[in-house]
Design an enzyme around this catalytic site. Sequence first.
Site, mmCIF file in Angstrom:
data_model
loop_
_atom_site.group_PDB
_atom_site.id
_atom_site.type_symbol
_atom_site.label_atom_id
_atom_site.label_comp_id
_atom_site.label_asym_id
_atom_site.label_seq_id
_atom_site.Cartn_x
_atom_site.Cartn_y
_atom_site.Cartn_z
ATOM 1 C CE LYS A 202 69.960 -20.249 30.341
ATOM 2 N NZ LYS A 202 70.201 -19.785 31.731
ATOM 3 N N GLY A 255 80.048 -19.640 27.213
ATOM 4 C CA GLY A 255 79.980 -20.503 28.395
ATOM 5 C C GLY A 255 81.046 -21.572 28.302
ATOM 6 C CB SER A 256 81.579 -24.596 30.271
ATOM 7 O OG SER A 256 80.357 -25.259 30.072
ATOM 8 C CB THR A 257 84.631 -26.481 26.284
ATOM 9 O OG1 THR A 257 85.428 -25.291 26.115
ATOM 10 C CG2 THR A 257 84.874 -27.395 25.100
ATOM 11 N N GLY A 260 78.931 -25.965 25.399
ATOM 12 C CA GLY A 260 79.024 -25.662 23.967
ATOM 13 C C GLY A 260 78.747 -26.900 23.117
ATOM 14 C CD GLU A 277 83.496 -15.826 21.316
ATOM 15 O OE1 GLU A 277 84.587 -16.070 21.844
ATOM 16 O OE2 GLU A 277 83.373 -15.410 20.159
ATOM 17 C CB CYS A 311 86.482 -16.579 29.038
ATOM 18 S SG CYS A 311 86.485 -14.960 28.277
ATOM 19 C CD GLU A 408 87.339 -21.984 31.657
ATOM 20 O OE1 GLU A 408 86.342 -22.684 31.410
ATOM 21 O OE2 GLU A 408 87.521 -20.862 31.161
HETATM 22 P P1 NAD Z 1 77.947 -22.857 31.488
HETATM 23 O O1 NAD Z 1 78.344 -23.430 30.191
HETATM 24 O O2 NAD Z 1 77.673 -23.759 32.607
HETATM 25 O O3 NAD Z 1 76.640 -21.951 31.330
HETATM 26 C C1 NAD Z 1 76.563 -20.904 30.394
HETATM 27 C C2 NAD Z 1 75.111 -20.681 30.041
HETATM 28 O O4 NAD Z 1 74.625 -21.847 29.389
HETATM 29 C C3 NAD Z 1 74.202 -20.454 31.241
HETATM 30 O O5 NAD Z 1 73.227 -19.508 30.898
HETATM 31 C C4 NAD Z 1 73.576 -21.816 31.443
HETATM 32 O O6 NAD Z 1 72.328 -21.779 32.083
HETATM 33 C C5 NAD Z 1 73.445 -22.291 30.013
HETATM 34 N N1 NAD Z 1 73.354 -23.750 29.859
HETATM 35 C C6 NAD Z 1 73.816 -24.715 30.676
HETATM 36 N N2 NAD Z 1 73.518 -25.944 30.173
HETATM 37 C C7 NAD Z 1 72.879 -25.731 29.010
HETATM 38 C C8 NAD Z 1 72.349 -26.591 28.016
HETATM 39 N N3 NAD Z 1 72.404 -27.906 28.114
HETATM 40 N N4 NAD Z 1 71.780 -26.033 26.929
HETATM 41 C C9 NAD Z 1 71.728 -24.697 26.784
HETATM 42 N N5 NAD Z 1 72.196 -23.828 27.704
HETATM 43 C C10 NAD Z 1 72.771 -24.338 28.801
HETATM 44 O O7 NAD Z 1 79.078 -21.794 31.819
HETATM 45 P P2 NAD Z 1 79.228 -20.965 33.160
HETATM 46 O O8 NAD Z 1 79.720 -21.918 34.190
HETATM 47 O O9 NAD Z 1 77.985 -20.176 33.390
HETATM 48 O O10 NAD Z 1 80.363 -19.919 32.748
HETATM 49 C C11 NAD Z 1 81.701 -20.187 32.821
HETATM 50 C C12 NAD Z 1 82.226 -20.616 31.463
HETATM 51 O O11 NAD Z 1 82.004 -19.593 30.486
HETATM 52 C C13 NAD Z 1 83.719 -20.815 31.500
HETATM 53 O O12 NAD Z 1 84.047 -21.992 30.806
HETATM 54 C C14 NAD Z 1 84.258 -19.595 30.750
HETATM 55 O O13 NAD Z 1 85.506 -19.767 30.172
HETATM 56 C C15 NAD Z 1 83.201 -19.385 29.737
HETATM 57 N N6 NAD Z 1 83.300 -18.018 29.197
HETATM 58 C C16 NAD Z 1 83.790 -17.854 27.922
HETATM 59 C C17 NAD Z 1 83.946 -16.574 27.385
HETATM 60 C C18 NAD Z 1 84.499 -16.356 25.986
HETATM 61 O O14 NAD Z 1 84.365 -15.259 25.457
HETATM 62 N N7 NAD Z 1 85.101 -17.341 25.361
HETATM 63 C C19 NAD Z 1 83.567 -15.461 28.151
HETATM 64 C C20 NAD Z 1 83.086 -15.680 29.449
HETATM 65 C C21 NAD Z 1 82.940 -16.967 29.953
#
Ligand code: NAD
Length: 504
Positions: A202, A255-257, A260, A277, A311, A408
């Site tokens: 996704k 994605g975001s904490t 997560g 991650e 990230c 962040e």
């Molecule tokens: P996000 O957490 O908002 O979204 C990430 C993904 O999760 C998207 O596909 C989103 O649609 C999905 N998502 C959102 N809510 C969800 C839920 N309730 N259940 C399941 N999936 C859901 O993150 P973002 O704003 O798209 O990306 C930025 C974040 O990603 C930043 O915090 C960044 O640090 C992190 N990031 C981490 C790494 C790493 O390797 N640690 C790498 C790149 C980005």
Amino acid sequence: MSLDIQAVEPSTEGARQFLARPDRQMFIGGQWSDAASGERIDAIDPATGRRIATVPAGAGPDVDRAVAAAREAFDSGPWPKMTPMERAAILWRVADLMEANIDELAELETLDQGKPLGVGRWAEIPGAIGQFRYFSGQTLRTEGSTIPTSINYQPPGKEVFAYTLKQPVGVVAAIVPWNSPIIMAAMKLAPALAAGCTVVLKPAEDTSLTALRMAELMQEAGIPDGVVNVVTGYGAAAGAALAAHPQVNKVAFTGSTTTGRAILDAAKGNLKRVHLELGGKSPVIIMPDADLGMAVPGAANGIFFNAGQVCVAGSRLYAHRSVYDQVLEGVAEAGNNLKLGHGLDPSTQLGPVVSVRQAERIMDYVEGSRRDGASIVSGGSQDGPTGCFIRPTVVADVRADMSIVREEVFGPVLVCTRFDEIDEVIAQANDSDYGLAASVWTEHLGTAHRMAERIHSGTVWVNCHLMFDPSLPIGGVKQSGWGRDSGQQAIENYLETKSVCMVM
Ligand code: NAD
């Protein structure tokens, strides 16, 4: 707002053809289909606000279909049973096809995400190709062990022979963010496929186009139907349904904490494996003996590359008092000199951030810090027709408790603090809920090694920042996540270890 940004058309025939069919479908079981609801999401060029395509707003019923396809491909399809050589050859072909189409992929990514063409063309997509090549090799090296046990209660005259088998974990839900869509997807797909798993990917709702193009390339490379499925949709609908799905064996999330944590909650129903991650707030530490000719441009690149939407961006700068003013001035000047523009314009060095929502979020942090007494040394404003261009921003006079220092921002915004002593700066660097990466700039080998050991993070760079390789593990400690992508052990994220113990 004065920045005049005109729409730029892609130059590759492939990207033009892709966009000529703007209402895209998602990829399930080797077939293209719309969402059951018929609803769609606009794909917007953040530089201009122009709609370039639409993608299905997938949700529960679409996720059910995709998971069923992945389940069937895992339980009765050829992929998990193929010889490692066969799987390796197909993964290598994926990399070849990506390379053959790299200019098109880079243009689509720029139009959808905003990043300067060169960021995709020369850094992220080669990185994604590297993932497929590296894990193609790892396919051939997935080995169990023979185990010398001390068991001594077997019947007289019999021997014990024990070994481990490595077996694919099953159906993987790969949920990825919008900052670097192709490489984020590749970092999950390549090791999962190498392990013999099947995947439902996704992509983020703001950046789905290259995942759909990748699905075409993977099919062309010979990945059997159902092995890779792409469900586009919002996180709260498609993402949440995947994370909770009882037929999914593992969630690999970047994605975001905050998200997560939601995924952890959703995954508990069937206790699926989870690998996270997450976010970061990575310190950049400039020691008094640093080579400032490297450290200043390095710190600027560490935060302004990809408009800070990285990230591991170096978003907290700690410079020794003796060099602080010079470093601050140099980083601010480097930011001011970056050429803002449409990502498809080859002279552009800094593109827009991904969306109006993200631009506003970044500006809220900057305005909040101004209200709290911080000084905006450079930047601190948004620009362009959509407001998505954030001028490279350097913020000084911050306190450790300010939200711009603790949280962040995920934009081109650097907060700066001076220090006097090594113990003081290590405590400052470690004073964070996050622990993804850090960099130390020094000419003293002993200082470099000591600091690398004492900093709490998954990666420490010395005299560099943002150096990646498919062979180098990347991931975080503390609230930056669980587990590691890349590197030899990443394939283990997608394998189970089975002990076989026999009396013979
Ligand atoms: P996000 O957490 O908002 O979204 C990430 C993904 O999760 C998207 O596909 C989103 O649609 C999905 N998502 C959102 N809510 C969800 C839920 N309730 N259940 C399941 N999936 C859901 O993150 P973002 O704003 O798209 O990306 C930025 C974040 O990603 C930043 O915090 C960044 O640090 C992190 N990031 C981490 C790494 C790493 O390797 N640690 C790498 C790149 C980005």
